[in-house]
Design a protein around this motif. Structure first.
Motif, mmCIF file in Angstrom:
data_model
loop_
_atom_site.group_PDB
_atom_site.id
_atom_site.type_symbol
_atom_site.label_atom_id
_atom_site.label_comp_id
_atom_site.label_asym_id
_atom_site.label_seq_id
_atom_site.Cartn_x
_atom_site.Cartn_y
_atom_site.Cartn_z
ATOM 1 N N LEU A 92 31.866 33.625 40.320
ATOM 2 C CA LEU A 92 33.189 33.264 40.520
ATOM 3 C C LEU A 92 32.979 34.446 39.381
ATOM 4 C CD1 LEU A 92 33.659 30.213 37.371
ATOM 5 C CD2 LEU A 92 35.175 31.583 39.286
ATOM 6 N N VAL A 93 32.690 34.973 38.667
ATOM 7 C CA VAL A 93 32.769 36.665 38.204
ATOM 8 C C VAL A 93 33.113 38.020 39.081
ATOM 9 C CG1 VAL A 93 32.410 37.739 35.755
ATOM 10 C CG2 VAL A 93 32.456 36.130 36.151
ATOM 11 N N ILE A 152 45.075 40.829 41.000
ATOM 12 C CA ILE A 152 44.643 42.190 41.662
ATOM 13 C C ILE A 152 43.025 43.167 41.296
ATOM 14 C CG2 ILE A 152 45.619 44.973 41.907
ATOM 15 C CD1 ILE A 152 48.498 43.852 41.206
ATOM 16 N N ILE A 164 44.923 30.296 34.191
ATOM 17 C CA ILE A 164 45.030 29.252 32.997
ATOM 18 C C ILE A 164 45.246 30.568 31.881
ATOM 19 C CG2 ILE A 164 42.569 29.419 30.827
ATOM 20 C CD1 ILE A 164 40.897 28.769 33.467
ATOM 21 N N LEU A 200 40.084 22.248 32.110
ATOM 22 C CA LEU A 200 38.728 22.333 32.869
ATOM 23 C C LEU A 200 38.584 21.340 34.639
ATOM 24 C CD1 LEU A 200 37.038 22.468 29.802
ATOM 25 C CD2 LEU A 200 36.842 24.067 31.107
#
Lengths: 266, 309
Positions: free
Chosen positions: B308-309, B194, B244, B293
């Protein structure tokens, strides 16, 4: 069909609220069952309303000891990870240097690694070094996995910060130290606070890595894990409810404080 | 530090500099990095190397282990525990898809439709984080208990007949079945879906929606052609943040599942902490790491986002 139209328009809202319900359902159950008086050892079935557990939250041996140990570890892990992580974040945002890419991947990897892999490899290291498993190995592990999250949180904040503010401070004859304390740090503070809060929550709640590296030391999540096999005391629900309420109040208060500050500025 | 790193300030205002201003000395960034990076090298990278060496050792607990480049451990581990590997990918994948389906409406609701309730809903999403996840997972035992209201309702609606036929549940039980494990995984990692979704949805300019509407796009078309593609960074990081940890989790499989629902995390945990067969455990966690990976790299390549972040 006005109802069908209404439904169509608000389908997203309904679906979202259902998800919210799914997220909160266990918390409701935890709260309700903190007032239960179970017959056997397991607190899975509703029997009878009682305030016993709330009157005596430390009534189970080992529970409050593990809680205070977890709080201590979380405190030191937060302090360590926030300090080290903030330094890294500043270096990454403010400087170009060689090995920047390597540093970035070293920061990213712990977040992209399943916890069980990190836990097992760290245990291999400790076993090879002949380290005594306990408080210190837990603390080392917690600082390690909280670090990346702090770096990410602080980096996001420092990146959005205007370097001109620091230049202005320097133009006004502030020394590097003064610039840092009076200008840089206050602006970066919300990012640092967010990183610290995240580190605290992650460390306090961590089970997998702790389970591997704790030896015979029992943190609160490990106490809960053990009790799932032996029989869960109601007191665990009391602690869970308290944690939820404290978190909500904490966020509410900080939000209200933030709102007031914004209004004063405006 | 300052004696060694102080550089003379620029004398005259210069043309707009390239973005990262180079100030103070060349060594300052390294001093800043040193303690944290050292920590990660010693307690993250070095352990990985130790584990790699452990995975090719042979010996016994009593006589000690030696590196004998015994790569067969990998093969043995894989052939003995491939069902658990498959199960991990399957459960974690299902949980990730469910998280996306459940999480997207809520993230959308917070970003665009919540109005003055936004902060409250945000608090309610984050606050469960602070109640130990183990306590909350145990609460699912109560919710899904045999003969409880949930199981009763599913039974009345004949849902359990279908799911049992599919092998997701067993008889009129939900606990100790794959369904319970996936339910727990979905629940536990939902916030990780979320929050990134919300972050990327919130960045979308509301005027784009209006523009799409002005160009006669129906709401569903607007979503398909505008909103969803623009939220892709959130979808990618959300799915990774869910998949992950879910693939390596052993808590849900242990608390809500049975011996038939063991995942690879359970095997690693048992081998490491109970059987004390370190080479097999090390080989298993290396296979898990490599597989993840690999999948992550392929996935990032395909979805074409590096943000990505």
């Amino acid at each position: 069909m006005p109802f069908v139209n209404w439904l169509k328009r608000n389908l997203v809202v309904l679906a979202g609220l259902l998800t919210l319900g799914y997220l909160l359902l266990p918390n409701v159950i935890v709260t309700v069952f903190s007032f239960n008086k179970p017959k056997g050892r397991f607190n899975y079935e509703w029997q009878q309303f009682s305030l016993d557990a709330w009157k005596d939250p430390c009534g189970v041996s080992g529970l409050c000891g593990s809680l205070s140990l977890s709080l201590q570890i979380a405190f030191w892990a937060t302090l360590g990870a926030t300090l080290l992580g903030t330094l890294i974040a500043f270096a990454l945002v403010r400087y170009r240097f060689r090995a920047r890419g390597a540093v970035n991947s070293l920061i990213f990897l712990p977040m992209a690694m399943p916890e069980v892999v990190m836990a097992a490899s760290l245990l291999t290291l400790f076993l090879n070094m002949g380290a005594q498993l306990g408080f210190w190995t837990i603390l080392i592990a917690h600082i390690m996995f909280c670090l990346s999250f702090v770096v990410t949180a602080v980096k996001a904040r420092v990146m959005s910060m205007d370097p001109k503010l620091e230049e202005a401070a320097r133009d006004l004859y502030a020394g590097p130290f003064q610039t840092f304390v009076r200008v840089t740090l206050p602006i970066a503070a919300p990012g640092i606070a967010a990183g610290a809060l995240l580190a605290f929550a992650l460390s306090f709640d961590d089970f997998i890595i702790t389970n591997f590296n704790a030896g015979s030391t029992v943190t609160f999540p490990m106490f809960v894990w053990g009790s799932a096999q032996r029989g869960t005391p109601v007191q665990i629900n009391v602690i869970g409810t308290t944690m939820f309420v404290v978190a909500v109040l904490f966020v509410l208060v900080s939000m209200l404080a933030g709102n007031r500050r914004n209004r004063q500025k405006a | 530090m300052s004696t060694l790193t102080e550089a003379p300030p620029p004398l005259a205002p210069q043309a707009p500099e390239p973005k990262p201003p180079k100030r103070r000395g060349r060594w300052t960034p390294y001093w800043l990095l040193l303690p944290g990076i050292l920590w990660l090298v010693v307690f993250f990278a070095l352990p990985m190397i130790y584990q790699a060496s452990t995975s090719v050792q042979t010996g016994s607990l009593e006589e000690g282990y030696k590196v004998t480049w015994h790569f067969a451990t990998y093969w043995d581990a894989l052939s003995a525990y491939w069902p658990q590997f498959v199960r991990s990918v399957l459960y974690a994948g299902t949980a990730t898809i469910l998280c996306l389906l459940l999480g997207y409406p809520l993230a959308y609701l917070i970003a665009f439709r919540a109005g003055r309730w936004r902060n409250l809903i945000m608090i309610l999403v984050i606050a469960p984080f602070f109640t130990s996840f183990l306590i909350r997972t145990l609460a699912w035992k109560t919710i899904l208990a045999d003969g409880g209201p949930v199981v009763g309702a599913l039974n009345t609606l004949h849902v359990l007949d279908v799911t049992s036929w599919l092998g997701w549940t067993a008889g009129d039980r939900v606990l100790a079945t794959p369904l319970a494990v996936v339910c727990g995984l979905t629940y536990n990692f939902l916030p990780f879906m979320i929050l990134p979704l919300y972050t990327s949805l919130e960045r979308i300019d509301g005027r784009l929606h209006e523009a799409a509407g002005d160009l006669y796009a129906r709401p569903s078309t607007t979503f398909r052609k505008v909103t969803f593609p623009l939220s892709m960074p959130g979808v990618v990081s959300g799915t990774l943040l869910t998949f992950i940890p879910a693939a390596g989790d052993y808590v849900n499989a242990d608390l809500l599942g049975s011996t038939d629902t063991r995942m690879v995390g359970n095997v690693i945990q048992t081998q490491f902490l109970r059987v004390l067969d370190y080479p097999t455990a090390a080989a298993l966690s290396f296979i898990l790491m490599a597989a993840i990976l690999l999948m992550v790299t392929l996935y990032i390549r395909r979805s074409g986002t590096e943000d990505l972040v």
